[in-house]
Design a protein around this motif. Structure first.
Motif, PDB file in Angstrom:
ATOM      1  N   MET A  12     102.392  96.827  33.149  1.00 20.67           N
ATOM      2  CA  MET A  12     101.927  95.859  32.184  1.00 20.67           C
ATOM      3  C   MET A  12     100.410  95.914  32.079  1.00 20.67           C
ATOM      4  SD  MET A  12     104.006  93.416  30.933  1.00 20.67           S
ATOM      5  CE  MET A  12     105.507  94.081  30.447  1.00 20.67           C
ATOM      6  N   TRP A  13      99.953  95.787  30.864  1.00 20.70           N
ATOM      7  CA  TRP A  13      98.525  95.776  30.591  1.00 20.70           C
ATOM      8  C   TRP A  13      98.139  94.417  30.037  1.00 20.70           C
ATOM      9  CZ3 TRP A  13      95.082 100.215  29.397  1.00 20.70           C
ATOM     10  CH2 TRP A  13      95.471 101.372  30.066  1.00 20.70           C
ATOM     11  N   PHE A  14      96.932  94.016  30.351  1.00 19.67           N
ATOM     12  CA  PHE A  14      96.412  92.777  29.831  1.00 19.67           C
ATOM     13  C   PHE A  14      95.143  93.077  29.033  1.00 19.67           C
ATOM     14  CE2 PHE A  14      98.834  91.483  33.507  1.00 19.67           C
ATOM     15  CZ  PHE A  14      99.521  90.373  33.049  1.00 19.67           C
ATOM     16  N   VAL A  15      95.118  92.637  27.794  1.00 15.93           N
ATOM     17  CA  VAL A  15      93.938  92.796  26.946  1.00 15.93           C
ATOM     18  C   VAL A  15      93.583  91.413  26.438  1.00 15.93           C
ATOM     19  CG1 VAL A  15      93.010  93.830  24.841  1.00 15.93           C
ATOM     20  CG2 VAL A  15      94.578  95.135  26.288  1.00 15.93           C
ATOM     21  N   ALA A  16      92.367  90.954  26.763  1.00 17.58           N
ATOM     22  CA  ALA A  16      91.872  89.638  26.344  1.00 17.58           C
ATOM     23  C   ALA A  16      92.879  88.554  26.684  1.00 17.58           C
ATOM     24  CB  ALA A  16      91.539  89.632  24.862  1.00 17.58           C
ATOM     25  N   GLY A  17      93.440  88.664  27.877  1.00 17.03           N
ATOM     26  CA  GLY A  17      94.363  87.639  28.347  1.00 17.03           C
ATOM     27  C   GLY A  17      95.754  87.740  27.738  1.00 17.03           C
ATOM     28  N   ILE A  18      96.000  88.823  26.962  1.00 14.16           N
ATOM     29  CA  ILE A  18      97.320  88.978  26.345  1.00 14.16           C
ATOM     30  C   ILE A  18      98.074  90.055  27.101  1.00 14.16           C
ATOM     31  CG2 ILE A  18      98.550  89.586  24.219  1.00 14.16           C
ATOM     32  CD1 ILE A  18      96.066  88.743  22.680  1.00 14.16           C
ATOM     33  N   ARG A  19      99.303  89.766  27.340  1.00 14.60           N
ATOM     34  CA  ARG A  19     100.154  90.718  28.041  1.00 14.60           C
ATOM     35  C   ARG A  19     100.761  91.675  27.035  1.00 14.60           C
ATOM     36  NH1 ARG A  19     104.975  88.518  31.789  1.00 14.60           N
ATOM     37  NH2 ARG A  19     105.364  90.447  32.871  1.00 14.60           N
ATOM     38  N   LEU A  20     100.552  93.011  27.262  1.00 14.10           N
ATOM     39  CA  LEU A  20     101.035  94.003  26.311  1.00 14.10           C
ATOM     40  C   LEU A  20     102.218  94.749  26.901  1.00 14.10           C
ATOM     41  CD1 LEU A  20      97.634  95.544  25.189  1.00 14.10           C
ATOM     42  CD2 LEU A  20      98.937  93.780  24.030  1.00 14.10           C
ATOM     43  N   GLY A  21     103.142  95.075  26.019  1.00 11.85           N
ATOM     44  CA  GLY A  21     104.283  95.861  26.448  1.00 11.85           C
ATOM     45  C   GLY A  21     103.912  97.336  26.453  1.00 11.85           C
ATOM     46  N   GLY A  79     105.107  99.838  24.748  1.00 10.07           N
ATOM     47  CA  GLY A  79     104.977 100.375  23.400  1.00 10.07           C
ATOM     48  C   GLY A  79     103.635 100.025  22.790  1.00 10.07           C
ATOM     49  N   THR A  80     103.200  98.839  23.015  1.00 10.73           N
ATOM     50  CA  THR A  80     101.926  98.393  22.477  1.00 10.73           C
ATOM     51  C   THR A  80     100.788  99.135  23.158  1.00 10.73           C
ATOM     52  OG1 THR A  80     102.894  96.214  22.132  1.00 10.73           O
ATOM     53  CG2 THR A  80     100.506  96.377  22.021  1.00 10.73           C
ATOM     54  N   ALA A 140      95.648 104.855  19.187  1.00 14.30           N
ATOM     55  CA  ALA A 140      94.604 104.472  18.227  1.00 14.30           C
ATOM     56  C   ALA A 140      93.222 104.822  18.778  1.00 14.30           C
ATOM     57  CB  ALA A 140      94.695 102.972  17.920  1.00 14.30           C
ATOM     58  N   ARG A 141      93.007 104.581  20.058  1.00 13.16           N
ATOM     59  CA  ARG A 141      91.715 104.918  20.662  1.00 13.16           C
ATOM     60  C   ARG A 141      91.500 106.439  20.673  1.00 13.16           C
ATOM     61  NH1 ARG A 141      90.707 101.910  26.139  1.00 13.16           N
ATOM     62  NH2 ARG A 141      88.682 102.871  25.819  1.00 13.16           N
ATOM     63  N   ILE A 142      92.586 107.177  20.937  1.00 12.50           N
ATOM     64  CA  ILE A 142      92.479 108.649  20.911  1.00 12.50           C
ATOM     65  C   ILE A 142      92.129 109.112  19.506  1.00 12.50           C
ATOM     66  CG2 ILE A 142      93.826 110.782  21.059  1.00 12.50           C
ATOM     67  CD1 ILE A 142      95.331 109.462  23.432  1.00 12.50           C
TER      68      ILE A 142
END
Length: 112
Positions: free
Chosen positions: A1-10, A12-13, A20-22
């Motif tokens: 699990m990844w967290f970006v700005a306090g949001i938990r990402l799945g 796939g996300t 997108a960054r690549i």
């Protein structure tokens, strides 16, 4: 699990964000490479112009030295002729002071 700005990402996300960054990084790299190619073309063009101008400058320096040499030789010729004229003028004045007749003709020159 990844967290970006306090949001938990799945998973796939996370993959979508990384993709997108690549894409963004690859686009920035292509943009930089295009700029590098343009700068390289400019550099090559300017380098050719510098070589051409340096060759022209070398030719102009040679021509300047040749012109100065011609001027110097003409000056020497002028000075030499002035010296000869002064000597001849003094000789003429001495002859005239001694009372000799000077009519502009060489001795023994009949009909000259």
């Amino acid at each position: 699990m990844w967290f970006v700005a306090g949001i938990r990402l799945g998973a796939g996300t996370v993959v979508d964000v990384l993709a997108a960054r690549i894409r963004h990084a690859e686009h920035a790299a292509r943009t930089s490479e295009d700029a590098m190619l343009e700068f390289e073309r400019d550099h090559t063009r300017l380098q050719d112009e510098v070589h051409r101008l340096e060759a022209e400058l070398a030719e102009l320096r040679v021509r300047r030295i040749e012109a100065y040499t011609r001027w110097w030789n003409a000056r020497d010729d002028r000075d030499r002729q002035r010296h000869v004229a002064r000597r001849l003028r003094r000789r003429l004045e001495r002859v005239q002071r001694r009372g000799r007749v000077f009519d502009g003709r060489a001795e023994g020159c009949e009909g000259c």
